[in-house]
Design a protein around this motif. Structure first.
Motif, PDB file in Angstrom:
ATOM      1  N   ARG A 190      -1.540   6.368  -0.962  1.00  0.00           N
ATOM      2  CA  ARG A 190      -1.636   5.171  -0.839  1.00  0.00           C
ATOM      3  C   ARG A 190      -2.017   4.274  -2.104  1.00  0.00           C
ATOM      4  O   ARG A 190      -3.069   4.593  -2.950  1.00  0.00           O
ATOM      5  CB  ARG A 190      -2.803   4.755   0.112  1.00  0.00           C
ATOM      6  CG  ARG A 190      -2.608   5.483   1.490  1.00  0.00           C
ATOM      7  CD  ARG A 190      -3.592   4.901   2.655  1.00  0.00           C
ATOM      8  NE  ARG A 190      -3.088   5.966   3.668  1.00  0.00           N
ATOM      9  CZ  ARG A 190      -4.080   5.717   4.997  1.00  0.00           C
ATOM     10  NH1 ARG A 190      -5.020   4.839   4.960  1.00  0.00           N
ATOM     11  NH2 ARG A 190      -3.824   6.450   6.040  1.00  0.00           N
ATOM     12  N   GLU A 198      -3.630   1.708  -2.907  1.00  0.00           N
ATOM     13  CA  GLU A 198      -4.767   0.984  -2.492  1.00  0.00           C
ATOM     14  C   GLU A 198      -5.157  -0.290  -3.511  1.00  0.00           C
ATOM     15  O   GLU A 198      -4.859   0.061  -4.952  1.00  0.00           O
ATOM     16  CB  GLU A 198      -6.160   1.719  -2.437  1.00  0.00           C
ATOM     17  CG  GLU A 198      -6.137   2.829  -1.412  1.00  0.00           C
ATOM     18  CD  GLU A 198      -6.562   2.270  -0.097  1.00  0.00           C
ATOM     19  OE1 GLU A 198      -6.765   1.253   0.063  1.00  0.00           O
ATOM     20  OE2 GLU A 198      -6.382   3.089   0.504  1.00  0.00           O
ATOM     21  N   GLU A 253       0.771  -1.177   0.018  1.00  0.00           N
ATOM     22  CA  GLU A 253       0.018  -0.045   0.022  1.00  0.00           C
ATOM     23  C   GLU A 253       0.947   1.329  -0.076  1.00  0.00           C
ATOM     24  O   GLU A 253       0.374   2.383  -0.455  1.00  0.00           O
ATOM     25  CB  GLU A 253      -0.857   0.006   1.114  1.00  0.00           C
ATOM     26  CG  GLU A 253      -2.177   0.861   1.232  1.00  0.00           C
ATOM     27  CD  GLU A 253      -3.329   0.993   2.074  1.00  0.00           C
ATOM     28  OE1 GLU A 253      -3.762  -0.390   2.170  1.00  0.00           O
ATOM     29  OE2 GLU A 253      -3.340   1.574   2.963  1.00  0.00           O
ATOM     30  N   ARG A 270     -12.051   5.911  -2.091  1.00  0.00           N
ATOM     31  CA  ARG A 270     -10.985   5.149  -1.962  1.00  0.00           C
ATOM     32  C   ARG A 270      -9.932   5.524  -2.991  1.00  0.00           C
ATOM     33  O   ARG A 270      -9.785   4.744  -4.207  1.00  0.00           O
ATOM     34  CB  ARG A 270     -11.278   3.600  -1.950  1.00  0.00           C
ATOM     35  CG  ARG A 270     -10.292   2.815  -1.511  1.00  0.00           C
ATOM     36  CD  ARG A 270     -10.520   1.469  -1.121  1.00  0.00           C
ATOM     37  NE  ARG A 270     -11.329   1.567  -0.005  1.00  0.00           N
ATOM     38  CZ  ARG A 270     -10.903   1.740   1.285  1.00  0.00           C
ATOM     39  NH1 ARG A 270      -9.406   1.667   1.406  1.00  0.00           N
ATOM     40  NH2 ARG A 270     -11.701   1.558   2.485  1.00  0.00           N
TER      41      ARG A 270
HETATM   42 MG    MG Z   1      -6.808   1.775   4.390  1.00  0.00          MG
END
Ligand code: MG
Ligand code: ATP
Length: 571
Positions: free
Chosen positions: A140, A142, A92, A151
């Motif tokens: 990040r 993801e 990540e 997200r």
């Molecule tokens: Mg998370």
């Protein structure tokens, strides 16, 4: 602001890549555009929403005594190696190399950097307590960037870090953040539910999340709450009191293998043996960082992979595929059991408490009756690894658990001394003794909060912004820009409302009335001042709240008071 002088590229079509309604509206209403998966440009309306949320966050953080700083996005890998998170953050973490081939990190969180910052500077207890925060772009990588800003791989976060002398001080600091968070979300028009949460990769001791309750797919988190008391927890953390524990045999019987042809699922085997699911123990196989492991839960329960992963302290946990299952158990999928199994078995306490349970026989079409822990198999550990189901009892009182969904907009952690120990965060206490300070970490997803508001407040026509975070509070819509009377009325109202301190968007485009009214609904400004020939003939304009259906004819000279009154009723 005049619509013609800003940039609001609304779209007629529903963008196909957007699954969530809030994601669709952000694109259709001209708030943002996608550059890459999980990476967006915020257009002018969005920038204003972000500014509004950030302002509320800043005001409440400052009021709580937290102090704003701005740390680097780019970090040397060494800091992360020192804290041990270079390994535990896994894939990540966004990483890159500079021209000298040194490893660098694009920050996704800043516990490590802020502790490193203070490790050379904080020397005395007199400098504590301290709470520092920043509002910054986080990165990040993801696994599944999705749902627009919910997200992302790049997103805006407010992150704060507290430093205290002792546990008592830390509890006060934590409590201040709890209060600040409730105030922040309430002011944003999004009262958030505080739930107990898993500490995950943060490695702390206790944590809470702030959830915006929504019933759509955007509510990625499952929450169990008590119908009587204030107990509420993320399913990754929730526990329960069993209402009707199954009857237990009083004597331990001898194991007995039985043929169970084609009965590989719990439904099939319970029907075949005519026993309730709570007499069975399921043995599930996983790969924990590529090592096969087993987990046992009662037949009527569901596994919680987060609880299991936390217990195993592995980076990656995945269900084992059929080849692994066959290799480990010598049987097809559906017949795994603990007896004779050579891999470590994590056993749920409910299974450990069973007497004479039924398990798979590690043999095709066979199960074993009367299996008992310790006598027939050994547990590597007995820990809670199951989901708390709705309808079971609250762990704190006589109430029952109910299940709901929520969007996590904030997260707070008690970190203890994990980071101060790893990164040399020490101070001298009043007795001159060297101690590690106690830390807490507190995040709010600014961009996720913006989208959570849309997921919560919209109708089929578009967004309905809470007034505190709306890009503008009032939109003036002239139905026909060819009419000088309408233009003149609009200009007058525009300057009076602006002078009165309102953020006003004046739709001065020479578009058809239908287009402008649809766009006003789509972009979701809380209050619309409609200017058309009919009402203007009576010296009136038409005011309408986005969250109401009634239109209120208002004399031109009463518009400012009426706006104030009506906005009072808006979300
Ligand atoms: Mg998370
Ligand atoms: P999640 O469980 O949703 O992955 P997290 O536990 O990883 O969240 P934190 O590390 O606590 O989140 O980050 C603090 C806040 O930042 C979250 O509460 C959320 O509002 C926001 N956030 C986290 N990850 C993302 C992301 N990928 N995109 C947008 N916002 C995010």
């Amino acid at each position: 602001m005049r619509w013609s002088k800003t940039y609001i590229p609304t779209l007629r079509e529903i963008p196909v890549e957007a699954e969530l309604i809030s994601h669709q509206f952000l694109l259709r209403a001209g708030y943002m555009r996608r550059l890459a998966a999980g990476v967006y440009t915020y257009l002018p309306l969005m920038q204003r929403v972000i500014d509004n949320i950030s302002r509320i966050v800043r005001e409440e953080m400052n009021a709580s005594g937290s102090i704003e700083i701005l740390m680097p996005v780019l970090h040397p890998a060494e800091i992360w190696q020192k804290s041990g998170r270079w390994e535990t953050m896994g894939k990540e973490q966004m990483r890159l190399k500079d021209r000298h081939l040194h490893d660098l990190v694009l920050g996704g969180t800043h516990e490590d950097v802020v502790t490193d910052l203070l490790s050379g500077e904080l020397k005395s207890y007199k400098q504590l307590p301290l709470n520092l925060y920043q509002i910054q772009t986080k990165f990040r990588d993801e696994i599944r960037p999705r749902f627009g800003l919910m997200r992302g791989r790049e997103f805006l976060m407010k992150d704060a870090y507290s430093f205290d002398i002792d546990e008592e001080g830390h509890k006060i600091a934590y409590g201040k953040m709890v209060d600040a968070y409730h105030k922040i979300f309430a002011r944003c028009g999004l009262p958030a539910k505080q739930v107990e949460s898993d500490t995950g990769a943060m490695g702390g001791r206790a944590a809470h999340e702030f959830m915006v309750p929504v019933d759509t797919d955007g509510g990625e988190n499952i929450i169990l709450s008590c119908d009587r008391c204030s107990y509420a927890a993320n399913i990754e953390k929730a526990v329960f009191r069993e209402i009707n524990p199954p009857a237990k045999d009083s004597t331990i019987k001898a194991m007995q293998e039985v043929a169970t042809p084609n009965a590989a699922t719990i439904e099939q085997i319970t029907a075949f043996l005519n026993l309730p699911a709570n007499r069975f123990a399921k043995t599930l196989l996983f790969l924990a960082d590529d090592q096969p492991v087993a987990a046992m839960i009662r037949g009527d329960r569901q596994i919680n992979e987060v609880k299991l992963r936390n217990h195993l302290r592995c980076l990656q946990l995945e269900m084992a595929g059929p080849e692994i299952v066959e290799k480990v158990t010598n049987a097809p999928v559906g017949f795994a059991g603990p007896v004779g199994l050579s891999i470590p078995i994590t056993v749920d306490p409910e299974v450990a408490a069973m007497v004479n349970c039924v398990v798979g026989a590690n043999k095709a079409d066979a199960h074993i009756l009367n299996v008992n822990i310790d006598r027939d198999f050994k547990a590597a550990a007995v820990v809670d690894i199951k989901n708390a189901p709705a309808g079971e009892g609250c762990p704190r009182c006589d109430g029952l658990l109910v299940q709901s969904r929520g969007i996590e907009v904030g997260n707070i952690f008690m970190l203890g001394t994990k980071y101060s120990e790893a990164l040399g965060g020490k101070f001298l206490d009043a007795e001159g003794k060297e101690r590690h300070y106690i830390m807490g970490s507190y995040g709010i997803g600014i961009t996720r909060t913006a989208q959570a508001a849309i997921e919560k407040y919209h109708d089929e026509k578009g967004i309905i912004w809470p007034k505190a975070i709306a890009p503008y509070q009032v939109i003036i819509t002239t139905l026909n820009m060819n009419r000088p009377e309408q233009q003149q009325a609009a200009e007058g109202i525009y300057s009076r409302l602006t002078a009165a301190g309102y953020d006003v968007l004046y739709d001065d485009r020479p578009e058809r009335a239908g287009v402008k009214l649809n766009d006003a609904d789509l972009v979701g400004i809380p209050l619309r001042v409609g200017i058309g020939d009919k009402s203007l003939a009576d010296g009136k304009v038409e005011l309408k709240l986005r969250n109401e259906t009634t239109v209120e004819g208002t004399p031109l000279d009463r518009v400012v008071e009426k706006v104030k009154e009506m906005l009072g009723r808006a979300i």
